[in-house]
Design an enzyme around this catalytic site. Structure first.
Site, PDB file in Angstrom:
ATOM      1  N   LYS C 118     -87.610 -43.798 -33.143  1.00 30.89           N
ATOM      2  CA  LYS C 118     -89.152 -45.197 -34.135  1.00 30.89           C
ATOM      3  C   LYS C 118     -89.605 -44.575 -35.989  1.00 30.89           C
ATOM      4  CE  LYS C 118     -90.559 -45.047 -29.476  1.00 30.89           C
ATOM      5  NZ  LYS C 118     -89.007 -44.043 -28.743  1.00 30.89           N
ATOM      6  N   GLU C 202     -99.666 -42.806 -33.309  1.00 32.22           N
ATOM      7  CA  GLU C 202     -99.971 -43.456 -33.598  1.00 32.22           C
ATOM      8  C   GLU C 202    -101.091 -43.966 -33.009  1.00 32.22           C
ATOM      9  OE1 GLU C 202     -96.276 -46.217 -33.020  1.00 32.22           O
ATOM     10  OE2 GLU C 202     -97.627 -47.027 -31.658  1.00 32.22           O
ATOM     11  N   HIS C 237     -97.012 -46.042 -17.536  1.00 33.18           N
ATOM     12  CA  HIS C 237     -96.626 -46.186 -19.284  1.00 33.18           C
ATOM     13  C   HIS C 237     -95.157 -46.499 -18.844  1.00 33.18           C
ATOM     14  CE1 HIS C 237    -100.010 -44.492 -21.593  1.00 33.18           C
ATOM     15  NE2 HIS C 237     -99.395 -43.710 -20.316  1.00 33.18           N
ATOM     16  N   ARG C 294     -80.001 -51.240 -27.649  1.00 27.58           N
ATOM     17  CA  ARG C 294     -79.936 -51.131 -26.388  1.00 27.58           C
ATOM     18  C   ARG C 294     -79.781 -52.171 -25.167  1.00 27.58           C
ATOM     19  NH1 ARG C 294     -83.318 -50.156 -22.605  1.00 27.58           N
ATOM     20  NH2 ARG C 294     -84.780 -48.349 -23.276  1.00 27.58           N
TER      21      ARG C 294
END
Lengths: 503, 164, 503, 164
Positions: C118, C202, C237, C294
């Site tokens: 990321k 973030e 999540h 993927r």
């Protein structure tokens, strides 16, 4: 417009289950009816309510109008869906239902009378732009007269039941010498299947393809067709494999035949879902064959290429709604193939098989749909049709749909009775079927039981090794646990070689 | 133990050399065999994967693979000896004791003492495992004794009647 | 162009089965690999060949590159499909596969490195037209520095694993006081799940929707997107329910986000199937979240609205074929919803459950697809993810797809472990979900265990009566057959109250 | 036979008046109950159709309907009497014989003679039906006798140990 709140499904097996599913989608309560042998059936388990019809044979149960209406009254059902077969094309039933203040999910009794009877339908269509094959106008009882007409039409001829469908009571006669025997056989079969022995005679077309159009019409005069289904792969004049669209129709022919199908429906002042069957000869001429005033077995292929749910449409039409679309809104999306899985032995002339289904594991995954009314532990009995399920695949093109069907057939596990699964696999892999260029004689021309055998030497040898070791496993289990009995019942999935199968 | 396995007109001389180990013509191969449900097995032979069902009906064994049914004949050395002996003795065999092949309930006796039966004729129906199992005459002859009555429960291998 | 002839599937469970199915459609041979506990699994049964990885835990089996490549060499597989999870986003694996002369069905190792990580991806995208949420550029190890950055970005912040996906290692921190604990927890989870403890920080968006775009790109520079998937229904999540299309995207927004997704793929010189995930805030601003290099768990909803088979497309791309279509050829057809069925107890904070699955009967019928790797008699073990299957429905519109999902959930029978099936039913029937107007906090805002209880008084009373009579049945069976033991094992479907279930 | 059935905070006084016939407050109702597979039943009560599963875990019964699990308590008159007696005797009960609830193999003994156990503590693991079943102490007290050893097969109701 009256919203339907509770539907009684006057049927059994996969079609009863399939109708219940759509009712659940629509938030409609469901009532199953059942013969005693169907007590454990899936439709009884899935419905919100279930009422016994107190009997075993269809003549004591699913065919008894009074019992069905009594069950609807008992449960407060406000509509009855007849499915296919049984009372689905019986005008008296449709009338009795309406007379009881219950909505019949199907066409009017009047339309059933007009279009459900082949000879009546042919008379009505005479003079219209719908092409008819040469044949008798009326059903016929007298043998001498029948023979004369057959000679006039010209052999080969087809003797067909006026009341029926699904190939029951149908006979092809090539030789006048066989006419009498065939006519009697046809009358007997028709009487047994439909309680109506009337037959009629028509020209038998050679190398024909059987192509039918699905139509939908509301009660406000709107009629559309949902394209064609190709149903040429038949054994004993009964469909085994269907697909949509047909690989022979050009867009022009599709339009012409679709218009003819709509014309048939309009002449019959038809509403609901119905099917107009045509024969297409080798010169691509098409002839009206008959109209089926009900949902067809093979309706899922149409659902897959149109995205419509035909049972939902039937219910909406019965409620008095208008179709929500016009002909121009409808497009063919991809290709769908259906294999009917019958409890029949393809190695032995498709002889129906009966017995306990020990294991029924259906394939799933991309592009696969199974409509089935059977589950582990249910009997396939002599009392009803030996169709176990319908396996349907879809893909963006015909090759893809066939490839998925091959995969799904291989994945399909059914233990306890012989089935047509290996036969369907044979058809899917046959170059003539794959080419799209075949007719209703495909099976007699191309199929021999030995064609469906597995004979790869490595596979056979490994099955010998595997089989031997499995038998060893049984013997070992039995020896090492002489009192296996003690908690045998508790063993999950415990095995016993000696327990299984009988006819 | 050595076996003759017949499947689909092929015959294999297989030697079960140990737990899930089989040899043919001296080539040993380990088989990874696990039972699944309802008489099904998963077998890995080499790297090849097979799922099949084994069942027995009227004394004959069948193997089902990808919805194809294969008759399966498995004979060990004793069987072969016995079947050889049987052939030798067939002419001279004068009587046979009919034993219950499994525990069960005698649901029907289809012959009477003194009656004459043909080889292969169903002489008794044994209800077991919720099924009716036909017991057949292994030889032709006169029924000399019937040792059970209808509705009687019998143990495995108990003698039901004697022919000859 | 090299045609792939034999694919080794380096995975387990439903995704292994799903890949095998497409290989069969394409006439490609398949090789399964398996941990010892998976010996009876469906992927082992369905593949043409299967190779044991000699071990139990994923770290001994599905994560061991050398074992997988050895299995491919042993069986002569010319390609490896990694599925999702395990080694699917491991650049070293992709490299090792290619080095062994085997085709890796997925993106290049280089793309995995660039986009799979990321922080690297965010760096690469900086300056492009792809919008990024505020956050750290690099992964961060030092706690003090991390805390400083969190304060700079502004609470609430999100700590996420650099290597991972699927919510593993993710923590929301609202209060600086919780930061240290959360960071350690995140690092630990990331280490366990991906063998890589790096995390980054973030901005945490409030009331966000999680919307992702499926992309497909060939090795010749052609890239398209296959529209979006709405994945906002999450617990811990992790996604539980997905659908396509999203009910909030306007055509304009769809086009903008689709173009951004294609831009991400192009910057990553990406080929194969991939997913670009975005967060959409309540003002309908969207931000790049991450790219998954993927196939995704939820890819079937995209397959159902596009008619494409994504695994087939992956294989064709890996063979070097060009995409057979352009962006303008792609249209959204209808609506699809997916429910993930987990072995988790929704009544008990979604605690994973383990045990033997006695009975697994999947729904079918119109518009239903099930992707599952489980069958009767298999264990749900502690070693692997508790996802049992994916239930996917399609209809012409969202309401229809939801109605079919409600029906399919009711029809789904799984016995032996607690599942999220009743929870999924709760979501489908919830007015907020039905309205389409929800965010990723749906579960915490609207779900309480008692909401999924059945409390219709007639039903409860009848269950009491039915349950009592069933117990009577067991007692009667036991008494009348004291030596039931004798042939207990032989009874088809014989029952015993006392045998069942343990944890 | 009269029963008290508790399900989902509801209590029903049900009277099983005959074969698949149940009454509540004098209202008789015939139930059409058939066993399916894997402990599942199909019940038609009036016209309503239900499919449910019944299972027992750690001595407690559960009913599963539409994937919802309901604890189910069924007490007959004797049970109620016994549970009443138990309450009366609880304080005075000084010893308990631990019996095998099912035939099986003693796989683990978790206490020693002379040791003190708490009520509800697992004292022995009995392997039966391929499962490990925890046997728990019904009362607190000292283990006065252990009558079995590990790996020993025991019959149903055989005494395993005494507490107190």
């Amino acid at each position: 417009m009256k919203r339907i709140k509770k539907v009684l499904v006057a049927n059994r097996g996969e079609i009863a289950v399939r109708i219940i599913r759509t009712c659940k989608d629509l938030g409609i309560q469901t009532v199953a009816v059942f013969s005693e042998t169907d007590r454990k059936s899936l439709h009884v388990r899935m419905a919100d309510e279930a009422v016994s019809l107190n009997g075993v044979k269809s003549s004591e149960t699913y065919l008894v109008i009074d019992k069905i209406i009594a069950a609807a009254k008992l449960t407060g059902a406000d509509a009855i869906h007849p499915g296919y077969g049984f009372l689905s094309e019986n005008a008296l039933f449709a009338e009795a239902v309406e007379a009881a203040g219950i909505i019949f999910i199907g066409p009017s009794a009047d339309s059933i009378r007009k279009m459900g009877d082949k000879t009546t339908a042919r008379k009505l269509l005479k003079g219209s732009k719908v092409p008819l094959a040469p044949g008798t106008e009326d059903s016929i009882e007298d043998l001498t007269e029948a023979k004369r007409l057959a000679a006039e039409i010209g052999y080969p001829v087809l003797i067909k039941a006026s009341a029926g469908g699904g190939g029951k009571g149908m006979r092809i006669v090539h030789d006048p010498a066989d006419f009498e025997k065939s006519m009697h056989a046809s009358q007997n079969e028709a009487r047994n299947a439909f309680g109506d022995s009337r037959v009629y005679i028509e020209k038998y077309l050679e190398n024909p393809r059987h192509i039918e159009f699905q139509i939908l019409a509301d009660q406000h005069g709107n009629t559309v067709h949902l394209f064609e289904r190709e149903c040429s792969i038949q054994r004993r004049h009964q469909k085994v494999i269907e697909e949509a669209p047909s690989s022979v129709l050009t867009p022009e022919m599709r339009q012409k035949m679709g218009e003819a199908a709509i014309e048939v429906a309009k002449i019959g002042t038809y509403y609901g879902a119905g099917t107009v069957e045509f024969l297409v000869d080798k010169h691509r001429n098409f002839y009206f064959l008959e109209m089926n005033t009900r949902l067809q077995v093979e309706h899922p292929v149409t659902e897959l290429i149109t995205g419509l749910d035909l049972v939902r449409e039937q219910i909406r039409i019965a409620e008095g709604e208008t179709l929500g679309f016009e002909q121009k809104d409808l497009k063919i999306n991809g290709h769908a193939v259906e294999c009917r899985v019958y409890a029949e032995d393809p190695m032995n002339n498709f002889l129906p098989d009966t017995g306990m289904v020990h294991l029924h594991r259906v394939p799933t995954g991309p592009g696969v749909r199974v409509d089935s009314g059977i589950v582990d532990g249910m009997e396939v009995s002599v009392h009803f049709d030996p169709m176990i399920s319908k396996l349907v695949t879809w893909d963006r093109d015909r090759n893809g749909a066939i490839a998925r069907m091959c995969r799904a057939l291989e994945e399909y596990t059914l233990s306890g009775v012989q089935t047509t699964l290996p036969f369907c696999q044979f058809v899917m892999k046959h170059p003539v079927f794959q080419s799209g260029n075949f007719d209703t004689h495909f099976i007699q021309n191309y199929f021999k039981p030995e064609h469906i055998e597995i004979d790869d030497p490595e596979t056979i040898q490994n099955l010998a090794i595997g089989g031997l070791n499995a038998i060893h496993w049984f013997i070992r289990e039995e020896k090492s646990e002489p009192s296996l009995s003690g908690n045998g019942a508790e063993k999950q999935g415990s095995l016993n070689l000696w327990k299984v199968r009988r006819k | 133990m050595k076996y003759l396995v017949k499947i689909k007109d092929q015959e294999y001389n297989l030697h079960v050399t140990g737990f899930l180990e089989t040899a043919e013509n001296g080539n040993r191969q380990t088989i990874d065999l696990v039972p699944l449900d309802a008489n099904r097995f998963s077998a890995l032979i080499g790297t090849k994967s097979y799922v099949f069902e084994i069942y027995q009906q009227n004394g004959e064994k069948f193997l089902v693979y990808k919805n194809h049914t294969f008759p399966l004949v498995v004979e060990d050395e004793r069987d072969r000896l016995v079947s050889h002996m049987k052939q030798v003795n067939r002419e001279t065999q004068t009587f046979a004791d009919i034993k219950a092949p499994m525990p069960g309930l005698v649901s029907k006796i289809l012959v009477t003492e003194g009656g004459v039966v043909q080889k292969g004729q169903t002489i008794l129906v044994l209800e077991a495992m919720k099924m009716e199992n036909d017991v057949k005459a292994p030889i032709a002859g006169e029924v000399s004794r019937i040792l059970v009555t209808e509705k009687q429960n019998v143990e495995k291998n108990s003698i039901l009647m004697r022919i000859g």
